[in-house]
Structures are given as structure tokens and as C-alpha cells.
Design a protein around this motif. Structure first.
Motif, PDB file in Angstrom:
ATOM      1  N   MET A   1     -10.137   3.592  10.762  1.00  0.00           N
ATOM      2  CA  MET A   1      -9.500   3.652   9.298  1.00  0.00           C
ATOM      3  C   MET A   1      -8.708   4.463   9.268  1.00  0.00           C
ATOM      4  SD  MET A   1     -13.082   5.222   7.718  1.00  0.00           S
ATOM      5  CE  MET A   1     -14.194   6.308   9.402  1.00  0.00           C
ATOM      6  N   PHE A   2      -8.183   5.484  10.443  1.00  0.00           N
ATOM      7  CA  PHE A   2      -6.741   5.959  10.444  1.00  0.00           C
ATOM      8  C   PHE A   2      -5.337   4.512  10.862  1.00  0.00           C
ATOM      9  CE2 PHE A   2      -3.668   6.708  14.052  1.00  0.00           C
ATOM     10  CZ  PHE A   2      -3.162   7.369  13.830  1.00  0.00           C
ATOM     11  N   VAL A   3      -6.016   3.369  11.726  1.00  0.00           N
ATOM     12  CA  VAL A   3      -5.032   2.774  11.520  1.00  0.00           C
ATOM     13  C   VAL A   3      -5.199   1.623  10.012  1.00  0.00           C
ATOM     14  CG1 VAL A   3      -4.642   0.405  12.752  1.00  0.00           C
ATOM     15  CG2 VAL A   3      -5.375   1.933  13.940  1.00  0.00           C
ATOM     16  N   GLU A   4      -6.171   1.370   9.334  1.00  0.00           N
ATOM     17  CA  GLU A   4      -5.717   0.827   8.018  1.00  0.00           C
ATOM     18  C   GLU A   4      -4.938   2.138   7.501  1.00  0.00           C
ATOM     19  OE1 GLU A   4      -6.783  -2.279   7.230  1.00  0.00           O
ATOM     20  OE2 GLU A   4      -7.834  -2.588   9.251  1.00  0.00           O
ATOM     21  N   GLU A   5      -5.032   3.440   7.717  1.00  0.00           N
ATOM     22  CA  GLU A   5      -4.293   4.029   6.760  1.00  0.00           C
ATOM     23  C   GLU A   5      -3.062   3.581   7.200  1.00  0.00           C
ATOM     24  OE1 GLU A   5      -4.631   6.493   4.080  1.00  0.00           O
ATOM     25  OE2 GLU A   5      -6.715   5.027   3.745  1.00  0.00           O
ATOM     26  N   LEU A   6      -2.649   3.982   8.258  1.00  0.00           N
ATOM     27  CA  LEU A   6      -1.108   3.657   9.211  1.00  0.00           C
ATOM     28  C   LEU A   6      -0.254   1.781   8.009  1.00  0.00           C
ATOM     29  CD1 LEU A   6      -1.991   4.701  12.548  1.00  0.00           C
ATOM     30  CD2 LEU A   6      -0.860   5.773  11.057  1.00  0.00           C
ATOM     31  N   LYS A   7      -1.050   0.886   8.003  1.00  0.00           N
ATOM     32  CA  LYS A   7      -1.626  -0.280   7.701  1.00  0.00           C
ATOM     33  C   LYS A   7      -1.042  -0.645   6.431  1.00  0.00           C
ATOM     34  CE  LYS A   7      -3.278  -3.848   9.440  1.00  0.00           C
ATOM     35  NZ  LYS A   7      -4.643  -4.724   9.866  1.00  0.00           N
ATOM     36  N   LYS A   8      -2.017   0.258   6.006  1.00  0.00           N
ATOM     37  CA  LYS A   8      -1.579   0.232   4.107  1.00  0.00           C
ATOM     38  C   LYS A   8      -0.476   1.226   3.458  1.00  0.00           C
ATOM     39  CE  LYS A   8      -5.367   1.833   1.815  1.00  0.00           C
ATOM     40  NZ  LYS A   8      -6.409   2.990   1.875  1.00  0.00           N
ATOM     41  N   ALA A   9       0.286   1.935   4.503  1.00  0.00           N
ATOM     42  CA  ALA A   9       1.242   2.849   4.632  1.00  0.00           C
ATOM     43  C   ALA A   9       2.538   2.209   4.839  1.00  0.00           C
ATOM     44  CB  ALA A   9       1.412   4.365   4.736  1.00  0.00           C
ATOM     45  N   ASP A  10       2.063   0.847   5.846  1.00  0.00           N
ATOM     46  CA  ASP A  10       3.297   0.683   5.963  1.00  0.00           C
ATOM     47  C   ASP A  10       3.969   1.322   7.520  1.00  0.00           C
ATOM     48  OD1 ASP A  10       4.543  -1.930   6.718  1.00  0.00           O
ATOM     49  OD2 ASP A  10       6.478  -1.818   5.318  1.00  0.00           O
TER      50      ASP A  10
ATOM     51  N   ARG B   1       9.259   9.871   6.302  1.00  0.00           N
ATOM     52  CA  ARG B   1      10.321  11.293   5.717  1.00  0.00           C
ATOM     53  C   ARG B   1      10.228  10.618   4.373  1.00  0.00           C
ATOM     54  NH1 ARG B   1      13.890  10.226  10.426  1.00  0.00           N
ATOM     55  NH2 ARG B   1      13.503  11.403  11.836  1.00  0.00           N
ATOM     56  N   GLU B   2       9.767   9.240   4.097  1.00  0.00           N
ATOM     57  CA  GLU B   2      10.753   8.564   2.475  1.00  0.00           C
ATOM     58  C   GLU B   2       8.878   8.027   2.174  1.00  0.00           C
ATOM     59  OE1 GLU B   2      12.104   4.390   3.535  1.00  0.00           O
ATOM     60  OE2 GLU B   2      14.511   5.455   3.904  1.00  0.00           O
ATOM     61  N   LEU B   3       8.060   8.893   2.596  1.00  0.00           N
ATOM     62  CA  LEU B   3       6.687   8.751   1.605  1.00  0.00           C
ATOM     63  C   LEU B   3       6.390   9.648   1.304  1.00  0.00           C
ATOM     64  CD1 LEU B   3       3.992   8.430   4.680  1.00  0.00           C
ATOM     65  CD2 LEU B   3       4.482   6.858   3.201  1.00  0.00           C
ATOM     66  N   ARG B   4       5.756   9.464  -0.236  1.00  0.00           N
ATOM     67  CA  ARG B   4       5.743  10.121  -1.431  1.00  0.00           C
ATOM     68  C   ARG B   4       4.995  11.177  -1.228  1.00  0.00           C
ATOM     69  NH1 ARG B   4       3.423   6.188  -3.615  1.00  0.00           N
ATOM     70  NH2 ARG B   4       1.491   7.275  -4.032  1.00  0.00           N
ATOM     71  N   GLY B   5       5.037  12.457  -2.124  1.00  0.00           N
ATOM     72  CA  GLY B   5       5.553  14.173  -1.077  1.00  0.00           C
ATOM     73  C   GLY B   5       3.624  13.767  -1.317  1.00  0.00           C
ATOM     74  N   ASP B   6       2.409  13.109  -2.523  1.00  0.00           N
ATOM     75  CA  ASP B   6       1.306  12.812  -2.468  1.00  0.00           C
ATOM     76  C   ASP B   6       0.965  12.597  -1.803  1.00  0.00           C
ATOM     77  OD1 ASP B   6       2.380  11.108  -3.564  1.00  0.00           O
ATOM     78  OD2 ASP B   6       1.314  10.126  -4.881  1.00  0.00           O
ATOM     79  N   VAL B   7       1.297  11.955  -0.988  1.00  0.00           N
ATOM     80  CA  VAL B   7       0.831  10.716   0.174  1.00  0.00           C
ATOM     81  C   VAL B   7       1.018  11.011   1.029  1.00  0.00           C
ATOM     82  CG1 VAL B   7       0.946   8.925   1.573  1.00  0.00           C
ATOM     83  CG2 VAL B   7       1.629   8.356  -1.036  1.00  0.00           C
ATOM     84  N   LEU B   8       1.962  11.979   1.483  1.00  0.00           N
ATOM     85  CA  LEU B   8       2.116  12.815   2.594  1.00  0.00           C
ATOM     86  C   LEU B   8       1.107  14.130   2.698  1.00  0.00           C
ATOM     87  CD1 LEU B   8       5.860  13.240   3.191  1.00  0.00           C
ATOM     88  CD2 LEU B   8       3.425  12.346   5.102  1.00  0.00           C
ATOM     89  N   ARG B   9       0.895  14.461   1.649  1.00  0.00           N
ATOM     90  CA  ARG B   9      -0.192  15.428   1.207  1.00  0.00           C
ATOM     91  C   ARG B   9      -1.379  15.160   1.335  1.00  0.00           C
ATOM     92  NH1 ARG B   9       1.526  16.760  -3.340  1.00  0.00           N
ATOM     93  NH2 ARG B   9       0.270  15.556  -4.269  1.00  0.00           N
ATOM     94  N   LYS B  10      -1.872  13.890   1.717  1.00  0.00           N
ATOM     95  CA  LYS B  10      -3.257  13.758   2.124  1.00  0.00           C
ATOM     96  C   LYS B  10      -3.218  13.211   3.098  1.00  0.00           C
ATOM     97  CE  LYS B  10      -6.122   9.795   1.021  1.00  0.00           C
ATOM     98  NZ  LYS B  10      -6.235   8.225  -0.252  1.00  0.00           N
ATOM     99  N   MET B  11      -2.267  13.032   3.408  1.00  0.00           N
ATOM    100  CA  MET B  11      -2.310  12.416   5.379  1.00  0.00           C
ATOM    101  C   MET B  11      -2.729  13.916   5.659  1.00  0.00           C
ATOM    102  SD  MET B  11       0.542   9.695   5.594  1.00  0.00           S
ATOM    103  CE  MET B  11       0.249   8.183   5.698  1.00  0.00           C
ATOM    104  N   MET B  12      -2.209  14.703   4.701  1.00  0.00           N
ATOM    105  CA  MET B  12      -2.285  16.235   6.093  1.00  0.00           C
ATOM    106  C   MET B  12      -3.412  16.843   5.125  1.00  0.00           C
ATOM    107  SD  MET B  12      -0.188  19.819   5.195  1.00  0.00           S
ATOM    108  CE  MET B  12      -0.590  19.872   3.442  1.00  0.00           C
ATOM    109  N   GLN B  13      -3.699  17.370   4.190  1.00  0.00           N
ATOM    110  CA  GLN B  13      -5.349  17.091   4.120  1.00  0.00           C
ATOM    111  C   GLN B  13      -6.352  16.625   4.752  1.00  0.00           C
ATOM    112  OE1 GLN B  13      -5.762  16.597   0.584  1.00  0.00           O
ATOM    113  NE2 GLN B  13      -4.281  19.172   0.195  1.00  0.00           N
ATOM    114  N   ASN B  14      -6.354  14.848   5.333  1.00  0.00           N
ATOM    115  CA  ASN B  14      -7.285  14.152   6.071  1.00  0.00           C
ATOM    116  C   ASN B  14      -7.144  14.741   7.677  1.00  0.00           C
ATOM    117  OD1 ASN B  14      -5.709  12.346   5.651  1.00  0.00           O
ATOM    118  ND2 ASN B  14      -6.378  10.976   4.731  1.00  0.00           N
TER     119      ASN B  14
END
Length: 258
Positions: free
Chosen positions: A166-175, A207-220
Motif C-alpha cells: 500500500m505504501f508503494v502504491e501511494e508513491l506510484k499514485k503520487a508519481d 517538494r511540489e506536492l500539494r499541501g493536502d497531499v503532504l498533510r495526508k502523507m504526514m498523518q498516515n
């Protein structure tokens, strides 16, 4: 830095049979001081649960291809492991990946039409067999406590593997994954050693990820895993230096690392 096994069996395993209270009633499992199967193995599968612990000792990268898996690098070149001697004994105390600790056991699906997993083992391993020393695998036809402990460890490993996927899938999803390249310039050498053939997180895209994406990644917890991976890459030069000290640096300049 990592190649798939030549056959359909996972890395390390030469054969695989289901553990049976009938066929293996008199089998024992014993501890070994060496792990010969580690000699020459430079890239070991790693779960995301282990990133923080493993990242203190090994560079963590991702294998190439469409379905990347995290790998702990115990050497930068195929056939080189700087953490064990020629007999497979650890040279210095380090974190041992769960994939290594699981061997020679593993959970496997015996019936492709079923989701059930059975505890299996590699019968070629010297750790299991018909000998007197060690822990009995069965008593009165029932699994002993050591077998139950192994079964629980393998279950935990499988669960960690699902979280890793699931972690790797999230990395791929965010390219976020890109082809990696590391150039190491040894002292006294006019050209660098260049290692390729692996994937890593692209810091610019991070660094270019949207703030909401980064926030989700920090929370999970994903962001912490990403940083553990990126910090661990600094160890590549230490691994290379150890290869130099042990005389295990190839003469080639363009080195396919994985």
C-alpha cells in the motif's frame, strides 16, 4: 542492485514444502551461527515497517520495474555483501531484515484457488532436519511452541508486506518514484563509479506536492517513511568505502547496481 530469482521461488529458497505433522514428526529446528544463503546477496527485500531500523545501517532503495519493492542494500554490486564474511557470519552487529530472519520458513498458498496460506519451509536448509539437537517441531502430533512462534512471525511478516504494498502504491499514485543514479568518486580515481538500476523518491516532486497531499502523507506515516528512505541513501558511500577496503570494487566504471 537487485535481480529476481532465476526460478519461481523467492530469494534464498531452493525448495519449498508444507510443514506436516506426519512427514516431519521427528524434525527439529536448530540455530545456526552462519547464514550461508546471505553470502553474495547484495539486495534484501524490506518491509516499510523496518525502514527506520534498517535505515541506520543500509541504503534503502526500490527495485526497478512496474512493481517496485523496497530493498536493503548490503552491497552496491551484485554478488557483494559487505556485512557477512565468506561463511555468512555477520561481521558487525547490524539490524537483520525480517525477510532474512524468516528463512527457512514462509507462508505460501498451496492451492491457487484458495486464499489460505500454509506454513512451509526450505528442506535444503541445514537449520531443519532429522537431528537430535534443537527444538522439536511437533509433540504428540501437535505443533510445538517454537513452531507457533514461527507461524506468528510469518503472519506478522505477511501483514507488514501488505502495508508495504500500500505504501508503494501511494508513491506510484503520487508519481514520486524515479530512476536512481549515484556517482561515487573514489580518491585517486579520475572517473566516478556510477550506480544505476534502482528507483528512489524524487525530492523535487516531493517538494511540489500539494499541501493536502503532504498533510495526508504526514498523518498516515508515509512522509516519515519517505524521509527514512532518503536519509538512508547517504550510506551508499559508506558501503562503497567498505567494498574498497575489502577489495570488492569492480573495474567497470558504468555499474548496473541492481
Amino acid at each position: 542492485m537487485a535481480t529476481a530469482p532465476a526460478n519461481n521461488l523467492p530469494l534464498f529458497y531452493k525448495d519449498l514444502v508444507p510443514l506436516s505433522s506426519v512427514d516431519h514428526a521427528d524434525y527439529h529446528a536448530r540455530s545456526l551461527d552462519t547464514a550461508e544463503f546471505l553470502v553474495g546477496q547484495h539486495a534484501i527485500p524490506l518491509t516499510s515497517d523496518e525502514f527506520v531500523s534498517a535505515g541506520r545501517y543500509f541504503p534503502i532503495v526500490f527495485s526497478s520495474g512496474e512493481n517496485p519493492v523496497p530493498l536493503a542494500l548490503m552491497g552496491l554490486n551484485e554478488g557483494v555483501n559487505v556485512f557477512v564474511d565468506d561463511q555468512g557470519k555477520l561481521i558487525n552487529p547490524v539490524y537483520v531484515p525480517a525477510y532474512v530472519r524468516r528463512y527457512p520458513f514462509m507462508l505460501a498458498r498451496l492451492n491457487p484457488d484458495s486464499e489460505d496460506l500454509s506454513l512451509c519451509f526450505d528442506p535444503t536448509s541445514p537449520a531443519i532436519g532429522k537431528f537430535e539437537e534443537g527444538d522439536a517441531l511437533f509433540a504428540d502430533g501437535q505443533p510445538t511452541e517454537p513452531v507457533n512462534s514461527v507461524l506468528e512471525f510469518c503472519r506478522t511478516f505477511e501483514e507488514a508486506g501488505q502495508r508495504t504494498s500500500m505504501f508503494v502504491e501511494e508513491l506510484k499514485k503520487a508519481d514520486l518514484l524515479m530512476d536512481g543514479e549515484v556517482a561515487i568518486q573514489p580518491e585517486g580515481n579520475d572517473k566516478p563509479f556510477i550506480y544505476r538500476g534502482f528507483q528512489m523518491v524524487d525530492e523535487n516532486k516531493l517538494r511540489e506536492l500539494r499541501g493536502d497531499v503532504l498533510r495526508k502523507m504526514m498523518q498516515n506515516g508515509i512522509l516519515a517513511l519517505i524521509f527514512a528512505h532518503l536519509f538512508s541513501l547517504q550510506l551508499m558511500r559508506e558501503i562503497f568505502a567498505e567494498q574498497v577496503r575489502s577489495g570488492k570494487v569492480p573495474e567497470l566504471i558504468q555499474v548496473p547496481a541492481v
